[in-house]
Each structure stands twice: as C-alpha cells, then as structure tokens.
Design a protein around this motif. Structure first.
Motif, PDB file in Angstrom:
ATOM      1  N   LYS A   9       0.859  -1.291  -0.018  1.00 28.04           N
ATOM      2  CA  LYS A   9      -0.064  -0.013  -0.158  1.00 28.04           C
ATOM      3  C   LYS A   9       0.977   1.271  -0.102  1.00 28.04           C
ATOM      4  CE  LYS A   9      -3.775  -0.127  -0.010  1.00 28.04           C
ATOM      5  NZ  LYS A   9      -5.049   0.007  -0.915  1.00 28.04           N
ATOM      6  N   GLY A  10       1.914   1.129   0.631  1.00 27.04           N
ATOM      7  CA  GLY A  10       2.861   2.461   0.604  1.00 27.04           C
ATOM      8  C   GLY A  10       3.671   2.795  -0.866  1.00 27.04           C
ATOM      9  N   PRO A  16       1.185   6.083 -10.180  1.00 28.68           N
ATOM     10  CA  PRO A  16      -0.138   6.598 -10.827  1.00 28.68           C
ATOM     11  C   PRO A  16      -1.152   5.622 -10.474  1.00 28.68           C
ATOM     12  CG  PRO A  16       1.701   6.830 -12.315  1.00 28.68           C
ATOM     13  CD  PRO A  16       2.192   6.132 -11.149  1.00 28.68           C
ATOM     14  N   VAL A  17      -2.539   6.151 -10.267  1.00 29.42           N
ATOM     15  CA  VAL A  17      -3.450   5.471 -10.128  1.00 29.42           C
ATOM     16  C   VAL A  17      -3.869   4.301 -11.032  1.00 29.42           C
ATOM     17  CG1 VAL A  17      -6.090   5.531  -9.335  1.00 29.42           C
ATOM     18  CG2 VAL A  17      -4.716   7.512  -8.798  1.00 29.42           C
ATOM     19  N   THR A  20      -2.211   0.910 -10.665  1.00 23.72           N
ATOM     20  CA  THR A  20      -2.555  -0.186  -9.642  1.00 23.72           C
ATOM     21  C   THR A  20      -3.705  -0.829 -10.441  1.00 23.72           C
ATOM     22  OG1 THR A  20      -4.413   1.408  -8.815  1.00 23.72           O
ATOM     23  CG2 THR A  20      -2.153   1.413  -7.643  1.00 23.72           C
ATOM     24  N   THR A  21      -4.318  -0.702 -11.596  1.00 25.25           N
ATOM     25  CA  THR A  21      -5.283  -1.460 -12.107  1.00 25.25           C
ATOM     26  C   THR A  21      -4.816  -2.039 -13.458  1.00 25.25           C
ATOM     27  OG1 THR A  21      -6.314   0.505 -12.931  1.00 25.25           O
ATOM     28  CG2 THR A  21      -7.001  -0.499 -10.812  1.00 25.25           C
ATOM     29  N   THR A  22      -3.489  -1.535 -14.025  1.00 18.90           N
ATOM     30  CA  THR A  22      -3.327  -2.112 -15.229  1.00 18.90           C
ATOM     31  C   THR A  22      -2.742  -3.563 -15.278  1.00 18.90           C
ATOM     32  OG1 THR A  22      -2.483   0.127 -15.815  1.00 18.90           O
ATOM     33  CG2 THR A  22      -1.730  -1.515 -17.160  1.00 18.90           C
ATOM     34  N   THR A  29      -3.449  -8.036 -12.471  1.00 16.79           N
ATOM     35  CA  THR A  29      -3.083  -6.835 -11.685  1.00 16.79           C
ATOM     36  C   THR A  29      -1.990  -6.615 -10.697  1.00 16.79           C
ATOM     37  OG1 THR A  29      -4.708  -6.972 -10.208  1.00 16.79           O
ATOM     38  CG2 THR A  29      -5.572  -6.369 -12.256  1.00 16.79           C
ATOM     39  N   PRO A  30      -1.514  -5.608 -10.374  1.00 18.28           N
ATOM     40  CA  PRO A  30      -0.594  -5.663  -9.361  1.00 18.28           C
ATOM     41  C   PRO A  30      -0.876  -6.539  -8.050  1.00 18.28           C
ATOM     42  CG  PRO A  30      -0.363  -3.558 -10.315  1.00 18.28           C
ATOM     43  CD  PRO A  30      -1.680  -4.328 -10.806  1.00 18.28           C
ATOM     44  N   MET A  31      -2.143  -6.231  -7.696  1.00 16.22           N
ATOM     45  CA  MET A  31      -2.600  -7.048  -6.496  1.00 16.22           C
ATOM     46  C   MET A  31      -2.666  -8.558  -6.690  1.00 16.22           C
ATOM     47  SD  MET A  31      -3.606  -7.361  -3.548  1.00 16.22           S
ATOM     48  CE  MET A  31      -3.714  -5.585  -2.878  1.00 16.22           C
TER      49      MET A  31
END
Length: 212
Positions: A9-10, A16-17, A20-22, A29-31
């Motif tokens: 999260k840091g 860029p926002v 995080t979803t690309t 996705t990164p997650m």
C-alpha cells in the motif's frame, strides 16, 4: 503478512492510480501478482488465525455456558417470593453485574471470532480487517474471563462471608488475581504487537520518516 501488505500500500501511493489496475501481459493486476507471490504466506497465516479463533471460540462457549447457568442458579435459596435470600447487598449486585458482563462479552467474543471464520482471507484483509477483529476479540475475551472470575469470587464471598471463613476466601482471591495475571502475561505480548502494527505507524511510514 500485515507488513507485506503495508509495503504494498505504501508503494501504491507512489505510483499513478492507473498503474494499480493495469494488467500485465499475463492479464494480472499488481494485487493479483502480489497475492500469487505471497500465496504460501497467506495460507500459513490463515491457518494460524483459524486455530487461534477456534481456541478462543471454545473458551467463550464455556464461559457463556457458565455465566448462563450462574444467572439461572444464583447464590442463595429462594425466599418464597422468587428472590434469593442473599439478593440484598452490594456483593450480590457485584455478582449480578459481573456475571451479566461475562455472558454478554462471551457472546460478543463468539460473534467476533465467528466472523473470522467467514472471512475470505484475501491479502488486503491482513491489513486492517483481520487484525482489528483479533484485537477486539482478545480484549473482549479478557473482559469475559475477568468478569467470570469476579462473579465466581463474589458468589463464594456471598456463601461464606457470613460464616467468617477467611481461610476459604483468601486463597480464592489470590487464585482469581493469579488467573487474570496469567492470561495477561500469555496474551498481552500478542495483543500489544497487533495493536502496534495495526494502529501505529506502518513500516513504510517509519522508514520514510527516518529518511526525511
């Protein structure tokens, strides 16, 4: 695992926002990549949380059963009017209040740990959701155990105080404080660590503050 999510999260705040979803070339996705890389750690910590919640659930069930039985069979015999003969006095009030607190806090603890069993155990849940429930559950468990011991001590005092038997009351008081102290000694380090990592500064913020 919580520290790993805090780092994620840091770093997420620095990019860029849309990053995080690309999705990458594997359509992840990164997650999704993060959860895949930490799959074994998530499974290991999930098993630990489930085992802790199971033990605490059994404890709260026992406490709730004892408190409910004590509420039905209060100390002292019936005086013919539906009230026990010892109900007048401060000691009986302490017994009633502590027993009620023990029962309700045990039920609350049971619900808290029951909600842990239904958690999906995603990586993001280890950031605040699961630690919050564990902290609240352990504090509520401590309250229920302490209230049960106070109710038990009050009941014994009601039964034996008028007979002037300090040999019975003194060991009971000592053992009661000993049990509470033992629980605090065993569980406080875990509780303190979870509160520090959950409500204090994250590892990312601490390092950022040192560098600045």
């Amino acid at each position: 695992m919580q520290r790993e999510v805090q780092w994620y999260k840091g770093v997420e705040k620095l990019v860029p926002v849309q990053a995080t979803t690309t999705m990458n070339r594997d359509r992840k996705t990164p997650m999704m990549v993060f959860e895949e890389d930490h799959r074994h750690m998530i499974q290991s910590k999930a098993r630990w949380i489930v085992s802790l919640a199971s033990a605490c659930t059994v404890s709260t069930t026992i406490i709730g059963t004892i408190a409910f039985s004590a509420a039905i069979q209060v100390p002292g015999k019936d005086n013919g009017k539906g009230h026990p003969v010892l109900y007048e006095g401060t000691n009986f009030t302490i017994f009633s209040i502590s027993n009620a607190v023990a029962l309700y806090s045990a039920m609350f603890t049971f619900l808290i740990f029951l909600s842990i069993f239904t958690t999906r155990y995603a990586a993001i849940d280890f950031l605040y959701s699961l630690p919050n429930r564990l902290v609240i559950g352990l504090i509520s468990l401590f309250v229920s155990i302490t209230s049960t011991i106070i109710a038990f001590g009050s009941a014994l005092y009601l039964m034996f105080s008028k007979e002037s038997q300090p040999r019975i009351l003194t060991p009971v008081v000592i053992m009661s404080f000993g049990l509470v102290t033992l629980f605090v000694f065993l569980q406080f380090p875990l509780l303190l660590n979870m509160m520090k990592t959950t409500y204090g500064q994250s590892m990312f913020n601490l390092l950022d503050g040192r560098n600045s």
